[in-house]
Design a protein around this motif. Structure first.
Motif, PDB file in Angstrom:
ATOM      1  N   THR A 201       0.901  -0.746  -0.275  1.00 52.30           N
ATOM      2  CA  THR A 201      -0.290   0.067  -0.076  1.00 52.30           C
ATOM      3  C   THR A 201       0.358   1.301  -0.246  1.00 52.30           C
ATOM      4  OG1 THR A 201       0.029  -0.246   2.219  1.00 52.30           O
ATOM      5  CG2 THR A 201      -2.192  -1.179   1.273  1.00 52.30           C
ATOM      6  N   TYR A 227      -4.418   3.657  -0.846  1.00 46.23           N
ATOM      7  CA  TYR A 227      -4.330   2.728  -2.307  1.00 46.23           C
ATOM      8  C   TYR A 227      -3.254   1.547  -2.200  1.00 46.23           C
ATOM      9  CZ  TYR A 227      -0.179   5.237  -3.111  1.00 46.23           C
ATOM     10  OH  TYR A 227       1.402   5.659  -3.946  1.00 46.23           O
ATOM     11  N   SER A 228      -3.976   0.496  -2.964  1.00 44.50           N
ATOM     12  CA  SER A 228      -3.424  -1.055  -3.237  1.00 44.50           C
ATOM     13  C   SER A 228      -2.256  -1.187  -4.206  1.00 44.50           C
ATOM     14  CB  SER A 228      -4.126  -1.599  -3.360  1.00 44.50           C
ATOM     15  OG  SER A 228      -3.390  -2.694  -3.682  1.00 44.50           O
ATOM     16  N   HIS A 231      -3.297  -3.087  -7.466  1.00 41.78           N
ATOM     17  CA  HIS A 231      -4.703  -2.504  -7.860  1.00 41.78           C
ATOM     18  C   HIS A 231      -5.240  -1.293  -7.212  1.00 41.78           C
ATOM     19  CE1 HIS A 231      -5.506  -6.355  -6.387  1.00 41.78           C
ATOM     20  NE2 HIS A 231      -6.127  -5.537  -5.361  1.00 41.78           N
ATOM     21  N   ARG A 232      -5.076  -0.122  -7.820  1.00 44.77           N
ATOM     22  CA  ARG A 232      -6.018   1.224  -7.271  1.00 44.77           C
ATOM     23  C   ARG A 232      -7.407   1.540  -8.024  1.00 44.77           C
ATOM     24  NH1 ARG A 232      -3.255   7.371  -6.140  1.00 44.77           N
ATOM     25  NH2 ARG A 232      -4.607   7.714  -4.923  1.00 44.77           N
ATOM     26  N   SER A 233      -8.070   1.683  -7.053  1.00 47.43           N
ATOM     27  CA  SER A 233      -9.489   2.294  -7.829  1.00 47.43           C
ATOM     28  C   SER A 233     -10.384   3.076  -7.296  1.00 47.43           C
ATOM     29  CB  SER A 233     -10.217   0.357  -7.694  1.00 47.43           C
ATOM     30  OG  SER A 233     -10.052   0.134  -6.420  1.00 47.43           O
ATOM     31  N   ILE A 266      -9.969  -0.860   2.836  1.00 47.35           N
ATOM     32  CA  ILE A 266      -9.325  -0.898   1.906  1.00 47.35           C
ATOM     33  C   ILE A 266      -8.735  -1.552   0.602  1.00 47.35           C
ATOM     34  CG2 ILE A 266     -10.948  -0.438  -0.655  1.00 47.35           C
ATOM     35  CD1 ILE A 266     -13.290   1.288   0.985  1.00 47.35           C
ATOM     36  N   HIS A 269      -6.959  -4.631   2.534  1.00 47.45           N
ATOM     37  CA  HIS A 269      -8.209  -6.209   2.056  1.00 47.45           C
ATOM     38  C   HIS A 269      -7.815  -6.596   0.403  1.00 47.45           C
ATOM     39  CE1 HIS A 269     -11.839  -8.025   1.539  1.00 47.45           C
ATOM     40  NE2 HIS A 269     -12.083  -8.195   2.287  1.00 47.45           N
ATOM     41  N   LYS A 270      -7.559  -5.371   0.131  1.00 49.55           N
ATOM     42  CA  LYS A 270      -7.226  -5.958  -2.012  1.00 49.55           C
ATOM     43  C   LYS A 270      -6.493  -6.086  -1.850  1.00 49.55           C
ATOM     44  CE  LYS A 270     -10.878  -2.190  -3.960  1.00 49.55           C
ATOM     45  NZ  LYS A 270     -11.563  -1.100  -4.429  1.00 49.55           N
ATOM     46  N   THR A 320     -15.831  -9.042   4.794  1.00 50.42           N
ATOM     47  CA  THR A 320     -15.259  -7.076   3.502  1.00 50.42           C
ATOM     48  C   THR A 320     -14.300  -7.066   4.906  1.00 50.42           C
ATOM     49  OG1 THR A 320     -16.813  -6.866   5.990  1.00 50.42           O
ATOM     50  CG2 THR A 320     -17.669  -8.181   2.761  1.00 50.42           C
TER      51      THR A 320
END
Length: 456
Positions: A201, A227-228, A231-233, A266, A269-270, A320
């Motif tokens: 991250t 952010y990851s 894969h940032r989203s 998030i 988790h991702k 989640t």
């Protein structure tokens, strides 16, 4: 767009930054390069006199009185008064058939400088600064000549002094603009707009708008989003507005919103980082039990028949991303964790036994250390429910104490070890924090600190 993270520099912080900046400007002005001056002047009863002033050297340039003021819709204004400088140099004179030379001293007094700094941001979200206006006014210049014909210079010193005044006023502002471009702009660009946390991250600290000046402070609104790296989203929710208190005891304040922390959940988790395994090797020796089917057969009798005395393993994962809430009472979250139990067969393959859902109340303790937000978790008792079973039905309530010990003695220390490493605050280069303040407000965590700048 509301910021996920806000940095507020109070008047005390601006005053400290201003002290450091004026000290640098004072050194810069003391290195001014002044041009030679030459000209003709007609002196009563003497006639036309040709003069040259060369090798002008600034011995000192002092800025004893100054202040900084936030100006709405502009940025900052720096006002310098009663500054003074001392110079010396050489002179040559030619009139009729006479030539002579000597030295001179200049005292420049009552120098007033006003500098307006415009603050903004570039396309990457880094802060920018430029000189929107600069004015310099010198009310007193005294030139003292020595040498055989020094008296002659003193007859037309007023014209020389006015030329010195104009040259110095222009040079001062030119040097201010250069110093802002080369020194201040380069320095504020050391603010990290992205900070890599680990191999999974990062944090986005880019400005979402230009810094805002108010009569008491300067605010910088940052994206404040984890952010990851893989894969940032887009985050599926937006930051809420932060209602900063009117506390101005510290030089700088950081407002970290619940959005800031929840994007961390998030991102991890991702990235698949919220998955943990508990094995026999991880059980503390003083726990008083081993992780095998024998101990669980007390709650699930059929285990002894299906998988007698076999080692076990738990795989913990969050279905989640766990979200937290921040209020005046602190930080609270209620994560839901799936705990899949396995029997480890003699051939090392895994036989799924049962799947539990674990819910527990968690509170967090937050602090700042070495420019990083650090923390630790404190947990309450677990509430269990059975989601799936390959060994028949059983009463999960009976194993609640055992699972509480299992997770508290293995999972919690691993989480706290990671939180103790911390996450970096958005700090300029060579800034150290002290006198830390931690306060909880509705929807955000407020961190206050005093600042110390460490020169190279």
């Amino acid at each position: 767009t509301n910021p996920g993270f806000v940095v507020r520099i109070t008047q005390a912080g601006l005053d400290y930054a201003h002290q450091q900046g004026v000290a640098i400007l004072e050194k810069e002005l003391a290195q001014l390069k002044l041009p030679d001056i030459s000209g003709d002047s007609r002196v009563l009863r003497v006639g036309k006199v040709r003069y040259e002033l060369s090798r002008l050297r600034l011995r000192d340039f002092h800025l004893p009185y100054s202040r900084i003021t936030p100006i709405s819709n502009v940025g900052l204004q720096v006002s310098i008064s009663n500054a003074f400088a001392e110079l010396d140099g050489d002179w040559r004179v030619k009139f009729l058939f006479v030539r002579d030379h000597g030295s001179f001293d200049i005292k420049v007094e009552n120098v007033y400088i006003k500098i307006s700094l415009r603050l903004g941001s570039d396309s990457t979200g880094k802060p920018t600064v430029s000189t929107s206006d600069c004015s310099a006014r010198i009310s007193k210049v005294r030139v003292l000549f020595s040498g055989k014909f020094g008296w002659l210079y003193n007859l037309f010193h007023s014209s020389i002094e006015s030329r010195f005044r104009k040259i110095l006023e222009d040079k001062v502002c030119a040097n201010v603009v250069k110093s802002v471009q080369n020194d201040l702009q380069r320095y504020i660009q050391t603010l990290p707009v992205t900070a890599r946390i680990d191999d999974k991250t990062g944090i986005d600290y880019s400005l979402v708008t230009s810094p805002r000046a108010s009569p008491q402070s300067l605010d910088a609104d940052l994206k404040g989003e984890f952010y990851s790296l893989a894969h940032r989203s887009t985050v599926p929710f937006s930051p809420l507005p932060l209602a900063f208190p009117s506390d101005h005891d510290r030089m700088v304040y950081f407002g970290a919103s619940s959005y800031f922390f929840n994007t961390a959940s998030i991102a991890y988790h991702k990235a698949g980082a919220l998955v943990f395994e508990i094995t026999e090797a991880m059980i503390p020796k003083d726990a008083g039990f081993s992780l095998n089917t024998s101990i669980f057969s007390a709650f699930i009798p059929q285990l002894e028949e299906m998988y007698p005395n076999m080692p076990m393993k738990f795989r913990l994962s969050a279905p989640t991303a766990p979200f937290l809430t921040i209020g005046p009472g602190g930080i609270l979250l209620k994560p839901i964790v799936d705990a899949q139990a396995y029997a480890i067969l003699p051939n090392s393959s895994l036989a799924p036994l049962f799947l539990l859902s674990l819910v527990r109340n968690v509170s967090a303790v937050i602090n700042v250390r070495s420019g990083r937000i650090v923390g630790s978790l404190d947990v309450g008792r677990i509430r269990l429910s059975l989601k799936d079973s390959a060994v028949g039905t059983f009463q999960v309530r009976m194993m609640q104490s055992l699972m509480n010990i299992l997770t508290s003695s293995t999972l919690l220390p691993r989480l706290n070890a990671r939180l103790d490493e911390g996450f970096p605050l958005p700090l300029l280069d060579r800034i150290r924090l002290s006198n830390i303040l931690v306060r909880f407000h509705q929807n955000f965590l407020l961190l206050g600190a005093d600042v110390h700048f460490q020169p190279r």
